[in-house]
Scaffold this active site. Structure first.
Site, PDB file in Angstrom:
ATOM      1  N   LYS A 208       0.811  -1.283   0.084  1.00 29.62           N
ATOM      2  CA  LYS A 208      -0.018   0.013   0.048  1.00 29.62           C
ATOM      3  C   LYS A 208       0.821   1.376   0.199  1.00 29.62           C
ATOM      4  O   LYS A 208       1.998   1.342   0.400  1.00 29.62           O
ATOM      5  CB  LYS A 208      -1.034  -0.101   1.175  1.00 29.62           C
ATOM      6  CG  LYS A 208      -2.226  -1.033   1.015  1.00 29.62           C
ATOM      7  CD  LYS A 208      -3.272  -0.787   1.856  1.00 29.62           C
ATOM      8  CE  LYS A 208      -4.328  -2.143   1.425  1.00 29.62           C
ATOM      9  NZ  LYS A 208      -5.380  -1.989   2.361  1.00 29.62           N
ATOM     10  N   ARG A 244      -3.267  -9.978   5.352  1.00 31.83           N
ATOM     11  CA  ARG A 244      -3.475 -10.103   3.851  1.00 31.83           C
ATOM     12  C   ARG A 244      -2.359  -9.574   3.107  1.00 31.83           C
ATOM     13  O   ARG A 244      -2.148  -8.305   3.146  1.00 31.83           O
ATOM     14  CB  ARG A 244      -5.094  -9.447   3.858  1.00 31.83           C
ATOM     15  CG  ARG A 244      -5.382  -9.497   2.187  1.00 31.83           C
ATOM     16  CD  ARG A 244      -6.731  -8.873   2.098  1.00 31.83           C
ATOM     17  NE  ARG A 244      -7.255  -9.086   0.844  1.00 31.83           N
ATOM     18  CZ  ARG A 244      -6.952  -7.972  -0.312  1.00 31.83           C
ATOM     19  NH1 ARG A 244      -6.267  -7.359  -0.156  1.00 31.83           N
ATOM     20  NH2 ARG A 244      -7.609  -8.323  -1.480  1.00 31.83           N
TER      21      ARG A 244
END
Length: 276
Positions: A208, A244
């Protein structure tokens, strides 16, 4: 034992691997590889939720994910469907998925809660304040940990009211969703506010954008994978339920080291439904 959810993006436009696994056969092969590398759950998604992404619709989403879910579940894998649509969730559960991973926490399509309850599935409730197209306009918080915890508690209340058992709920603080830059780090530092809700926590930091503030704006996916492995190890040291990730192998090794440090890991019991 901190569990690993391996990401299987069946999309052309996901921010880091869009298009690589758009063909069902490629996605299935990728999911099988992630499982061999140590993924406990394969999280299959057919629509990107990157900032600015546009929805694809339920028919296209189902066309992308259902063959992949059916094949991977047929292998005996625990499969999650990454969707906020009740229609897609219903079809995915029928195809063999055991978990619904809803980044919207049931806000985008409230019927998804009833669908999950009827299917006897686990649900991961994400913290969400609106669609990807304008999520950053909603990134205003007082105390981010307390605010996110309160909003997640409201989603838990809705899930319980829909008939989902408390033992079938996982919470995702929504790193990167309606959170800009430093807000993500602040939320990670304030996770105790969410842990206090007493439910398993799933963390998704993989590749991210906010990681670049620690690495540099030109950081490659490979460097972000290393950073993700570090955040996964820190999650494991805190005893969080799951992470995740895209790079399962690096995450597996990082978690193994962290849990060995803590005297946990090898031989620890684990479930098959993705909760505790």
């Amino acid at each position: 034992m901190t569990r690993i959810w391996g990401i299987v993006n069946v999309t052309p436009d996901s921010f880091s691997d869009g298009g690589r696994y758009l063909a069902a056969d490629d996605a299935i092969a990728h999911g099988r590889l992630l499982r061999e590398q140590g993924a406990h759950v394969l999280d299959v998604g057919g629509e990107s939720t990157r900032p600015g992404s546009e929805p694809v619709g339920a028919d296209e989403e189902k066309r992308r994910v259902l063959p992949v879910i059916e094949a991977l579940a047929g292998d005996g894998a625990t499969v999650s469907v990454d969707t906020y649509r009740a229609e897609t969730a219903r079809a995915a559960l029928a195809a063999g998925a055991a978990i619904v991973n809803d980044v919207s926490g049931g806000l985008a399509d409230p019927e998804i809660l009833a669908v999950t309850a009827a299917g006897g599935a686990v649900i991961a409730l994400g913290h969400w304040r609106g669609p990807s197209s304008d999520m950053y306009a909603r990134a205003e918080y007082g105390s981010i940990g307390a605010d996110v915890a309160a909003e997640l508690q409201a989603r838990v209340d809705a899930a319980l009211a829909a008939g989902i058992g408390r033992d079938r709920i996982v919470l995702d603080p929504g790193i990167g969703f309606a959170k800009a830059g430093e807000q993500n780090w602040a939320l990670l530092r304030q996770l105790d506010e969410i842990v206090a809700l007493g439910l398993p926590i799933l963390i998704g930091t993989s590749r991210k954008r906010f990681l670049a503030s620690a690495l540099g704006e030109d950081a490659s996916n490979e460097r972000k994978d290393l950073a993700t492995a570090v955040t996964s190890a820190l999650a494991a040291r805190r005893g969080l339920h799951a992470v995740r990730v895209h790079d399962v192998a690096a995450t597996r090794d990082a978690i193994a080291v962290a849990e060995a440090w803590e005297g946990r890991g090898a031989g620890a019991s684990s479930d098959q439904d993705g909760t505790t």
